[in-house]
Design an enzyme around this catalytic site. Structure first.
Site, PDB file in Angstrom:
ATOM      1  N   ASP A   1     -28.468  49.956  54.700  1.00  0.00           N
ATOM      2  CA  ASP A   1     -29.402  50.219  53.605  1.00  0.00           C
ATOM      3  C   ASP A   1     -30.094  48.884  53.312  1.00  0.00           C
ATOM      4  O   ASP A   1     -29.490  47.972  52.760  1.00  0.00           O
ATOM      5  CB  ASP A   1     -28.619  50.712  52.375  1.00  0.00           C
ATOM      6  CG  ASP A   1     -29.518  50.904  51.150  1.00  0.00           C
ATOM      7  OD1 ASP A   1     -30.738  50.625  51.243  1.00  0.00           O
ATOM      8  OD2 ASP A   1     -28.994  51.333  50.100  1.00  0.00           O
TER       9      ASP A   1
ATOM     10  N   TRP B   1     -24.402  49.707  45.186  1.00  0.00           N
ATOM     11  CA  TRP B   1     -25.167  50.588  46.083  1.00  0.00           C
ATOM     12  C   TRP B   1     -24.336  51.061  47.252  1.00  0.00           C
ATOM     13  O   TRP B   1     -24.390  52.234  47.634  1.00  0.00           O
ATOM     14  CB  TRP B   1     -26.455  49.914  46.535  1.00  0.00           C
ATOM     15  CG  TRP B   1     -27.483  49.911  45.428  1.00  0.00           C
ATOM     16  CD1 TRP B   1     -28.023  48.821  44.820  1.00  0.00           C
ATOM     17  CD2 TRP B   1     -28.071  51.057  44.782  1.00  0.00           C
ATOM     18  NE1 TRP B   1     -28.906  49.223  43.840  1.00  0.00           N
ATOM     19  CE2 TRP B   1     -28.947  50.577  43.789  1.00  0.00           C
ATOM     20  CE3 TRP B   1     -27.923  52.431  44.938  1.00  0.00           C
ATOM     21  CZ2 TRP B   1     -29.690  51.428  42.964  1.00  0.00           C
ATOM     22  CZ3 TRP B   1     -28.656  53.287  44.113  1.00  0.00           C
ATOM     23  CH2 TRP B   1     -29.527  52.783  43.140  1.00  0.00           C
TER      24      TRP B   1
ATOM     25  N   LYS C   1     -39.439  48.354  46.790  1.00  0.00           N
ATOM     26  CA  LYS C   1     -39.072  46.976  46.472  1.00  0.00           C
ATOM     27  C   LYS C   1     -39.968  45.986  47.228  1.00  0.00           C
ATOM     28  O   LYS C   1     -40.561  45.121  46.630  1.00  0.00           O
ATOM     29  CB  LYS C   1     -37.599  46.720  46.803  1.00  0.00           C
ATOM     30  CG  LYS C   1     -36.645  47.172  45.707  1.00  0.00           C
ATOM     31  CD  LYS C   1     -36.089  48.542  45.895  1.00  0.00           C
ATOM     32  CE  LYS C   1     -35.299  49.043  44.709  1.00  0.00           C
ATOM     33  NZ  LYS C   1     -34.122  49.822  45.079  1.00  0.00           N
TER      34      LYS C   1
HETATM   35  C1  LIG Z   1     -33.204  50.742  44.864  1.00  0.00           C
HETATM   36  C2  LIG Z   1     -32.089  50.945  45.787  1.00  0.00           C
HETATM   37  C3  LIG Z   1     -31.586  52.224  46.080  1.00  0.00           C
HETATM   38  C4  LIG Z   1     -32.088  53.466  45.396  1.00  0.00           C
HETATM   39  O1  LIG Z   1     -33.296  53.886  45.887  1.00  0.00           O
HETATM   40  P1  LIG Z   1     -33.940  55.274  45.418  1.00  0.00           P
HETATM   41  O2  LIG Z   1     -35.341  55.151  45.902  1.00  0.00           O
HETATM   42  O3  LIG Z   1     -33.825  55.378  43.932  1.00  0.00           O
HETATM   43  O4  LIG Z   1     -33.227  56.365  46.108  1.00  0.00           O
HETATM   44  C5  LIG Z   1     -30.553  52.315  47.004  1.00  0.00           C
HETATM   45  N1  LIG Z   1     -30.054  51.236  47.610  1.00  0.00           N
HETATM   46  C6  LIG Z   1     -30.515  50.000  47.351  1.00  0.00           C
HETATM   47  C7  LIG Z   1     -29.917  48.833  48.048  1.00  0.00           C
HETATM   48  C8  LIG Z   1     -31.543  49.821  46.425  1.00  0.00           C
HETATM   49  O5  LIG Z   1     -31.992  48.586  46.160  1.00  0.00           O
END
Ligand SMILES: *Cc1c(COP(=O)(O)O)cnc(C)c1O
Length: 360
Positions: free
Chosen positions: A172, A102, A196
């Site tokens: 993030d 990521w 999540k």
């Molecule tokens: C799931 C996830 C993403 C992607 O998220 P989207 O909603 O598909 O844009 C990005 N970074 C992390 C750490 C994630 O767990």
């Protein structure tokens, strides 16, 4: 009705009481005669939901008064572009710390918008460990330093907050927001897709320190301009109303459970059950450095990949789904977010023992 134990990495399992309440309120929210989905985002009913959700998030996370909470769209992948568009203009440069898939994706996307440097990388360990802070080569002239607090695919998680001096730290937190107490004041900006730990997909949460607003590059679309959204209370465009409503229900539920400390304790307990078992067997393997292991996403490999399909089939038969690892790494992955009950983790370990007895 049978509910499964859903180990999906996202969209992920939600607390059952939240789903029940949403079902009850589906046709007529609080006597309004309509569902939340049908409400004007500027009507008093939705405005109250919006305000309450924002207040709850501020309360639970202890967000200081000099931060704005934005409810946006585009997901964390959208933010990979939206963050640099809004922040990099301050100096034209940014530092990225690479700890897995990521953060690598964030780094690649940011390159379009300025001079982007790798300040540290976990590559040498094949991303099974975080690069130690002493090894980071931070540029004091960077507009920000970007990290991913929990690598959802690789299964490494920050259990410490990096020190970036006067340079704002951007994280993030898609897969570990609300899973533990954090000191928001140590971050310049936090972003997370909701699907999540917070609610349904479609909602992206951005928590940004006010003094970082106002540096957007001219190409920034207005709907993705933090300053424009902050001034419009996240209503410059129609926000994802239903997702905000469900997020509000989840936050109320989290508050009832005792807030971040109680949730963190529960998450630690769940993760310990799984890791203790993984460490005690040679049949399964988790390669992540112990001090960097994720409490949200636990990847593991069977002794023999040829057994993967049988493992997944048996799990499914026992009501445990979505355990297949990410296609880029293979193996298995158990995502055990806030809403995964401890019974789900115990059932998984029970099954893993049984499978090992049969195939070990
Ligand atoms: C799931 C996830 C993403 C992607 O998220 P989207 O909603 O598909 O844009 C990005 N970074 C992390 C750490 C994630 O767990």
């Amino acid at each position: 009705m049978t509910r499964v134990f859903n180990f999906s990495p996202g969209p992920a399992t939600l607390p059952e009481p939240v789903l029940r309440q949403a079902a009850e309120e589906m046709l007529d929210w609080h006597g309004s005669g309509m569902s939340v989905m049908e409400m004007s985002h500027r009507g008093k009913e939705f405005m109250s939901i919006h305000a309450e959700t924002e207040d709850l998030l501020k309360e639970l996370m202890g967000i200081p008064a000099n931060y704005k909470v934005l409810f946006m769209q585009g997901g964390a992948i959208g933010e990979n572009a939206i963050v640099p568009m809004n922040l990099i203009g301050a100096t034209g440069k940014a530092d990225y710390v690479l700890t897995g898939d990521w953060s690598k994706k964030s780094y690649k996307e940011a390159k379009t918008y300025g001079q982007v440097n790798v300040a540290a990388t976990g590559e040498a360990s094949k991303f099974t460990a975080l690069p130690k802070q002493q090894e980071w080569k931070l540029d004091p002239g960077a507009a920000y330093v970007h990290i991913c607090s929990n690598e959802t695919i690789g299964g490494v998680q920050f259990h410490w907050t990096p020190d970036t001096g006067r340079v704002p730290l951007v994280a993030d937190m898609s897969s570990d927001i609300l899973s533990r107490p954090i000191d928001v004041a140590k971050y310049g900006l936090i972003y997370a897709g909701a699907q999540k730990n917070i609610g349904p997909s479609g909602l992206t949460i951005v928590i940004v320190r006010e003094d970082l607003l106002g540096h957007a590059l001219p190409v920034t679309p207005s709907a993705f301009n933090y300053k424009v959204q902050a001034e419009a209370d996240s209503m410059y465009n129609t926000p994802p109303t239903y997702a905000i409503y469900i997020a509000g229900l989840v936050l109320k539920h989290v508050k009832k459970l005792g807030g971040m400390k109680a949730v963190a304790q529960h998450n630690e307990e769940k993760a310990a059950i799984l890791y203790d078992f993984l460490d005690a067997t040679a049949f399964y393997r988790n390669p992540i450095a112990k001090e960097d292991r994720s409490r949200m996403n636990v990847p593991f490999w069977l002794k023999d990949d040829a057994l993967n399909d049988a493992f997944l089939k048996g799990a499914q038969e026992r009501g445990m789904i979505q355990l297949k690892g990410h296609r880029s790494v293979g193996g298995m992955r158990a995502s055990i977010y806030n809403a995964m009950p401890i019974e789900g983790v115990k059932a998984l370990v029970q099954y893993m023992k049984e499978f090992e007895r049969q195939h070990g």
